[in-house]
Design a protein around this motif. Structure first.
Motif, PDB file in Angstrom:
ATOM      1  N   THR A   1       5.506   4.569   0.202  1.00  0.00           N
ATOM      2  CA  THR A   1       5.739   3.585   1.282  1.00  0.00           C
ATOM      3  C   THR A   1       5.944   3.438   2.937  1.00  0.00           C
ATOM      4  O   THR A   1       6.786   4.412   2.680  1.00  0.00           O
ATOM      5  CB  THR A   1       5.596   2.534   0.387  1.00  0.00           C
ATOM      6  N   GLU A   2       5.614   2.667   3.956  1.00  0.00           N
ATOM      7  CA  GLU A   2       5.710   3.008   5.003  1.00  0.00           C
ATOM      8  C   GLU A   2       7.807   2.796   4.983  1.00  0.00           C
ATOM      9  O   GLU A   2       8.324   3.298   5.315  1.00  0.00           O
ATOM     10  CB  GLU A   2       5.412   1.429   5.282  1.00  0.00           C
ATOM     11  N   GLU A   3       7.825   2.313   3.792  1.00  0.00           N
ATOM     12  CA  GLU A   3       9.361   1.911   3.614  1.00  0.00           C
ATOM     13  C   GLU A   3      10.114   2.769   3.242  1.00  0.00           C
ATOM     14  O   GLU A   3      11.294   3.324   2.636  1.00  0.00           O
ATOM     15  CB  GLU A   3       9.883   0.532   3.067  1.00  0.00           C
ATOM     16  N   GLY A   4       9.599   4.208   2.497  1.00  0.00           N
ATOM     17  CA  GLY A   4      10.136   4.815   1.567  1.00  0.00           C
ATOM     18  C   GLY A   4       9.407   5.233   0.519  1.00  0.00           C
ATOM     19  O   GLY A   4       8.439   5.022  -0.291  1.00  0.00           O
ATOM     20  N   VAL A   5      10.286   6.203   0.094  1.00  0.00           N
ATOM     21  CA  VAL A   5       9.396   6.191  -1.477  1.00  0.00           C
ATOM     22  C   VAL A   5      10.110   5.435  -2.433  1.00  0.00           C
ATOM     23  O   VAL A   5      11.684   4.853  -3.130  1.00  0.00           O
ATOM     24  CB  VAL A   5      10.591   7.827  -2.501  1.00  0.00           C
ATOM     25  N   GLN A   6       8.776   4.557  -3.791  1.00  0.00           N
ATOM     26  CA  GLN A   6       9.926   3.172  -4.683  1.00  0.00           C
ATOM     27  C   GLN A   6       9.322   4.043  -5.866  1.00  0.00           C
ATOM     28  O   GLN A   6       8.688   5.091  -5.984  1.00  0.00           O
ATOM     29  CB  GLN A   6       8.403   2.472  -4.613  1.00  0.00           C
ATOM     30  N   SER A   7      10.308   4.149  -6.543  1.00  0.00           N
ATOM     31  CA  SER A   7       9.638   4.195  -8.483  1.00  0.00           C
ATOM     32  C   SER A   7       9.931   2.849  -8.841  1.00  0.00           C
ATOM     33  O   SER A   7      10.934   1.678  -9.030  1.00  0.00           O
ATOM     34  CB  SER A   7      11.505   4.913  -8.955  1.00  0.00           C
TER      35      SER A   7
ATOM     36  N   LEU B   1      -2.975  12.877  -9.173  1.00  0.00           N
ATOM     37  CA  LEU B   1      -2.967  11.703  -8.989  1.00  0.00           C
ATOM     38  C   LEU B   1      -2.041  12.409  -7.329  1.00  0.00           C
ATOM     39  O   LEU B   1      -2.096  10.675  -6.535  1.00  0.00           O
ATOM     40  CB  LEU B   1      -1.357  11.443  -9.276  1.00  0.00           C
ATOM     41  N   GLU B   2      -1.342  13.028  -6.827  1.00  0.00           N
ATOM     42  CA  GLU B   2      -0.566  13.074  -5.613  1.00  0.00           C
ATOM     43  C   GLU B   2      -1.742  12.513  -4.384  1.00  0.00           C
ATOM     44  O   GLU B   2      -2.862  13.470  -4.437  1.00  0.00           O
ATOM     45  CB  GLU B   2       0.289  14.260  -5.556  1.00  0.00           C
ATOM     46  N   GLY B   3      -1.405  11.754  -3.715  1.00  0.00           N
ATOM     47  CA  GLY B   3      -1.514  11.998  -2.630  1.00  0.00           C
ATOM     48  C   GLY B   3      -2.680  10.323  -2.519  1.00  0.00           C
ATOM     49  O   GLY B   3      -3.060   9.808  -1.324  1.00  0.00           O
TER      50      GLY B   3
ATOM     51  N   LEU C   1       5.809   5.267 -11.751  1.00  0.00           N
ATOM     52  CA  LEU C   1       5.191   5.417 -10.691  1.00  0.00           C
ATOM     53  C   LEU C   1       5.929   5.583  -9.764  1.00  0.00           C
ATOM     54  O   LEU C   1       6.184   4.598  -9.333  1.00  0.00           O
ATOM     55  CB  LEU C   1       4.350   4.768 -10.549  1.00  0.00           C
ATOM     56  N   LEU C   2       5.826   6.987  -9.330  1.00  0.00           N
ATOM     57  CA  LEU C   2       6.771   6.973  -7.799  1.00  0.00           C
ATOM     58  C   LEU C   2       5.361   6.332  -7.276  1.00  0.00           C
ATOM     59  O   LEU C   2       4.305   7.922  -6.754  1.00  0.00           O
ATOM     60  CB  LEU C   2       6.664   8.248  -7.543  1.00  0.00           C
ATOM     61  N   ILE C   3       5.508   5.850  -5.883  1.00  0.00           N
ATOM     62  CA  ILE C   3       5.143   5.974  -4.741  1.00  0.00           C
ATOM     63  C   ILE C   3       5.057   5.803  -3.532  1.00  0.00           C
ATOM     64  O   ILE C   3       6.764   5.174  -3.335  1.00  0.00           O
ATOM     65  CB  ILE C   3       4.129   4.450  -5.105  1.00  0.00           C
TER      66      ILE C   3
ATOM     67  N   LYS D   1       1.189  -1.363  -0.179  1.00  0.00           N
ATOM     68  CA  LYS D   1       0.086   0.027   0.136  1.00  0.00           C
ATOM     69  C   LYS D   1       0.676   1.472   0.147  1.00  0.00           C
ATOM     70  O   LYS D   1       1.928   1.328   0.779  1.00  0.00           O
ATOM     71  CB  LYS D   1      -0.796  -0.172   1.079  1.00  0.00           C
ATOM     72  N   GLY D   2       0.374   1.760  -0.826  1.00  0.00           N
ATOM     73  CA  GLY D   2       1.339   3.743  -0.871  1.00  0.00           C
ATOM     74  C   GLY D   2       0.412   4.288  -1.222  1.00  0.00           C
ATOM     75  O   GLY D   2      -1.012   5.200  -1.520  1.00  0.00           O
ATOM     76  N   LYS D   3       0.671   5.568  -1.352  1.00  0.00           N
ATOM     77  CA  LYS D   3       0.228   6.453  -1.940  1.00  0.00           C
ATOM     78  C   LYS D   3       1.643   7.038  -2.925  1.00  0.00           C
ATOM     79  O   LYS D   3       2.279   7.250  -2.954  1.00  0.00           O
ATOM     80  CB  LYS D   3       0.108   8.411  -1.059  1.00  0.00           C
ATOM     81  N   ILE D   4       0.017   7.791  -4.120  1.00  0.00           N
ATOM     82  CA  ILE D   4       1.106   8.414  -5.316  1.00  0.00           C
ATOM     83  C   ILE D   4       1.840   9.706  -5.309  1.00  0.00           C
ATOM     84  O   ILE D   4       1.339  10.454  -4.779  1.00  0.00           O
ATOM     85  CB  ILE D   4       0.105   7.743  -6.730  1.00  0.00           C
TER      86      ILE D   4
END
Length: 83
Positions: free
Chosen positions: A26-32, A62-64, A22-24, A5-8
């Motif tokens: 997540t709890e672990e940080g930003v995923q590309s 998209l943001e958020g 798609l930059l997302i 799960k994450g926020k765009i």
């Protein structure tokens, strides 16, 4: 296949290469997350009504946005669902 799960944060794509990111957040940080430009853009437009001028993506819409998503063993986007 693990569902995360994450926020765009943003979508960045290239018509000429067919590749996108798609930059997302997540709890672990930003995923590309790498993805196919056309199908992902159409899915984002359908889910979040984010079509911009000139067949672009309006990242301000998209943001958020919260999503659940999965990637394959290579790290490519398999799919997403709005939360």
């Amino acid at each position: 296949m693990e569902i995360e799960k994450g926020k765009i944060i943003a979508f960045q794509g290239s018509w000429s290469s067919g590749l996108a990111t798609l930059l997302i957040e997540t709890e672990e940080g930003v995923q590309s997350v790498l993805c196919d430009n056309g199908p992902t853009a159409r899915a984002l437009i359908s889910a979040f009504n984010c079509l911009g001028p000139g067949h672009t993506i309006d990242n301000s819409k998209l943001e958020g946005q919260e999503i659940s998503f999965s990637v394959d063993f290579l790290g490519l986007l398999e799919g997403f669902s709005p939360i």
